[in-house]
Write an enzyme that holds these catalytic residues in place. Structure first.
Site, PDB file in Angstrom:
ATOM      1  N   GLU A 125       5.048  -0.870  15.176  1.00 36.95           N
ATOM      2  CA  GLU A 125       5.164  -2.330  15.218  1.00 36.95           C
ATOM      3  C   GLU A 125       6.444  -2.826  14.559  1.00 36.95           C
ATOM      4  O   GLU A 125       6.976  -3.866  14.919  1.00 36.95           O
ATOM      5  CB  GLU A 125       3.961  -2.972  14.530  1.00 36.95           C
ATOM      6  CG  GLU A 125       2.673  -2.889  15.311  1.00 36.95           C
ATOM      7  CD  GLU A 125       2.690  -3.777  16.525  1.00 36.95           C
ATOM      8  OE1 GLU A 125       3.338  -4.836  16.479  1.00 36.95           O
ATOM      9  OE2 GLU A 125       2.071  -3.411  17.530  1.00 36.95           O
ATOM     10  N   GLU A 143      11.472  -5.405  12.554  1.00 29.74           N
ATOM     11  CA  GLU A 143      10.912  -6.468  11.721  1.00 29.74           C
ATOM     12  C   GLU A 143       9.964  -5.854  10.690  1.00 29.74           C
ATOM     13  O   GLU A 143       8.873  -5.412  11.022  1.00 29.74           O
ATOM     14  CB  GLU A 143      10.191  -7.485  12.601  1.00 29.74           C
ATOM     15  CG  GLU A 143      11.118  -8.184  13.589  1.00 29.74           C
ATOM     16  CD  GLU A 143      10.380  -9.034  14.601  1.00 29.74           C
ATOM     17  OE1 GLU A 143       9.843 -10.093  14.226  1.00 29.74           O
ATOM     18  OE2 GLU A 143      10.314  -8.615  15.775  1.00 29.74           O
ATOM     19  N   LYS A 157       5.917  -6.902   9.859  1.00 25.52           N
ATOM     20  CA  LYS A 157       4.853  -6.857  10.858  1.00 25.52           C
ATOM     21  C   LYS A 157       3.800  -5.832  10.434  1.00 25.52           C
ATOM     22  O   LYS A 157       4.123  -4.687  10.136  1.00 25.52           O
ATOM     23  CB  LYS A 157       5.423  -6.501  12.228  1.00 25.52           C
ATOM     24  CG  LYS A 157       6.317  -7.577  12.796  1.00 25.52           C
ATOM     25  CD  LYS A 157       6.899  -7.179  14.127  1.00 25.52           C
ATOM     26  CE  LYS A 157       5.812  -7.014  15.160  1.00 25.52           C
ATOM     27  NZ  LYS A 157       6.382  -6.638  16.473  1.00 25.52           N
ATOM     28  N   GLU A 191       8.587  -9.780  28.102  1.00 29.62           N
ATOM     29  CA  GLU A 191       8.624  -8.791  27.016  1.00 29.62           C
ATOM     30  C   GLU A 191       8.409  -7.408  27.590  1.00 29.62           C
ATOM     31  O   GLU A 191       7.517  -7.205  28.427  1.00 29.62           O
ATOM     32  CB  GLU A 191       7.495  -9.010  26.001  1.00 29.62           C
ATOM     33  CG  GLU A 191       7.683 -10.034  24.951  1.00 29.62           C
ATOM     34  CD  GLU A 191       6.533  -9.993  23.946  1.00 29.62           C
ATOM     35  OE1 GLU A 191       5.963  -8.904  23.704  1.00 29.62           O
ATOM     36  OE2 GLU A 191       6.210 -11.058  23.393  1.00 29.62           O
TER      37      GLU A 191
END
Length: 509
Positions: free
Chosen positions: A374, A365, A368, A311
């Protein structure tokens, strides 16, 4: 990134990043198919972490399988997170990645059956994950075999599953039960793969945050955290070596940088940071992070293992207190990252190497929690329009997106700007408009005989191939053809007028 479960069972993974800082952006210590007889032999050897037969025949077969079925170094993949309620269906995602991008591998935070089915026959290499909470049960061979039977065997080889990750950033959870069971779970899972004759096709590993390091600045002082180094990480590294699997790390220069080190974090020209112990000059933060990990492995005698970047990424939007957070900077980091890890330059301590790398993340997303950043690590919006392009789109797709690294307008503002006779206006779908309603809009407009050719295959506005994108073109086409009357952008309350020109590339509205 630490991943914890959300209460909603439909969103099994939550990414909560730990904010650690130091001079080079690293983390300080945390307190706290063969006959049954051969199969039996393989099972016994797997339990002892001993490589299989070294005969010439087996070596040749192993080399062939590794080269064709296991991910190679230097390739760019994406983390496919699903903590959102507005993502496209998995078959659409798989088709988009295959047809419109050069991405040929994805990493999942679970073993979602719908996603695994969607990637069948695409050839895209898929990594799946056993969630942290299942690690204790995975130490039991019966459970491990059942997990493989339920989550792997129904999909392979049609779906190219190449790696199973046991948990995520387990050591930095500080959960003694999970940590103590991590290596035994990996061992047992590998044994289950041997029993299923999948051990040559599928690797087993686990990703770590930089919190596994107790010393990291300068890179030459890189060491694993005391206690975990001998009792957890050394057996883990032994397992990885025996099974020819990589050590996986999640480095995030974004969380280690300050206003003074932003250029260093983004691979921009800078004075660099000198490691006085080695005399090596570091010109970017990622190299320093990777070399600290490499030396921590070397201290334990495992500097021969491959390192995979599981990641890394940069958000395109954030809060005012966060440094260097916008689409341009995110594009710069991920674009430079892609070029650097694939260039073969390596790092000061690992020269002439490429690194298999997974960018976080495929999509923004929206569910989150935490700061704004985030929810904005994605390369693509949920409607698959690019937040910015870092060179992963195929030429046919790239010609149809804007050159500037900002999201393509696909929805009208929630509060549309009042009409002005002095400025041109466009009609676009409202935020949250239902896809079924938008499809009806497309059918209605194109059924009138208006020119919908641009949103048909090979048309200038065909990509991105989504209902919302095509509806934006069709609704605006109708609005413009009827004289820009407000009522002609109603579309049963799914349309709104905007002053923002949604044209991009060769697609003109």
């Amino acid at each position: 990134m630490l991943h914890v479960a959300l209460p909603n069972p439909n969103h099994k993974v939550k990414h909560l990043k730990l904010l650690f800082f130091s001079h080079v952006g690293l983390v300080p210590p945390l307190h706290q198919r063969s006959p049954s007889s051969l199969t039996h032999q393989k099972l016994a050897m797997a339990k002892q972490f001993i490589p299989l037969s070294s005969s010439i025949l087996v070596a040749v077969i192993s080399l062939f399988l590794v080269s064709t079925l296991v991910p190679g170094v230097g390739s760019i993949g994406v983390n496919y997170g699903t903590v959102a309620n507005n993502l496209p269906p998995p078959p659409q995602v798989a088709h988009f990645l295959l047809e419109s991008t050069v991405i040929n591998r994805v990493k999942l935070y679970d073993a979602n059956p719908d996603i695994l089915k969607a990637f069948a026959h695409t050839g895209i290499a898929v990594t799946v994950t056993v969630p942290n909470d299942q690690i204790p049960r995975l130490t039991k061979l019966n459970f491990a075999r059942q997990w493989v039977e339920d989550n792997v065997q129904p999909y392979t080889p049609a779906t190219n599953i190449v790696r199973i990750l046991v948990g995520n950033e387990v050591i930095t959870t500080a959960d003694k039960m999970l940590i103590g069971n991590l290596v035994p779970a990996m061992q047992t899972l590998h044994t289950a793969l041997v029993a299923a004759s999948l051990d040559r096709r599928i690797q087993v590993s686990t990703p770590h945050s930089l919190g596994v390091l107790s010393n990291s600045s300068p890179p030459s002082s890189g060491k694993f955290r005391l206690g975990y180094d001998i009792h957890v990480l050394k057996p883990l590294l032994s397992f990885l070596r025996a099974t020819k699997s990589p050590f996986m790390i999640n480095p995030y220069p974004f969380f280690g940088c300050s206003p003074d080190t932003l250029d260093y974090a983004l691979f921009r020209a800078n004075a660099g940071v000198l490691d006085e112990n080695t005399g090596l000059l570091y010109t970017n933060m990622l190299d320093a992070q990777l070399d600290a990990v490499f030396l921590a492995m070397k201290v334990l005698g495992f500097d021969d293992l491959e390192i995979v970047i599981a990641e890394t990424g940069w958000p395109s939007m954030g809060d005012s207190t966060q440094v260097g957070v916008d689409a341009n900077v995110a594009s710069e980091y991920n674009g430079n990252l892609k070029r650097h890890v694939s260039s073969g330059a390596g790092t000061p301590l690992m020269p002439n190497r490429t690194f298999e790398t997974y960018i976080f993340a495929l999509f923004n997303e929206d569910l989150k929690p935490g700061p704004t950043s985030e929810r904005n690590f994605g390369l693509f919006q949920p409607d698959m329009t690019p937040v910015y392009d870092i060179g992963i789109l195929r030429p046919t797709a790239r010609s149809s997106i804007p050159n500037n690294p900002t999201p393509v307008p696909r929805v009208a503002p929630s509060n549309p700007t009042p009409r002005s006779s002095k400025r041109k206006q466009w009609c676009l779908p409202k935020t949250g408009a239902d896809d079924y309603a938008l499809q009806r809009n497309i059918d209605y407009v194109c059924g009138l005989g208006l020119d919908c050719g641009p949103i048909q295959q090979h048309g200038a506005c065909f990509l991105p191939n989504t209902v919302r994108a095509h509806a934006a073109f069709a609704m605006n086409l109708y609005y413009q053809s009827t004289g820009n009357n407000d009522s002609d952008c109603d579309f049963d309350q799914t349309g709104a007028i905007t002053n923002v020109d949604p044209s991009y590339g060769k697609c003109q509205y």
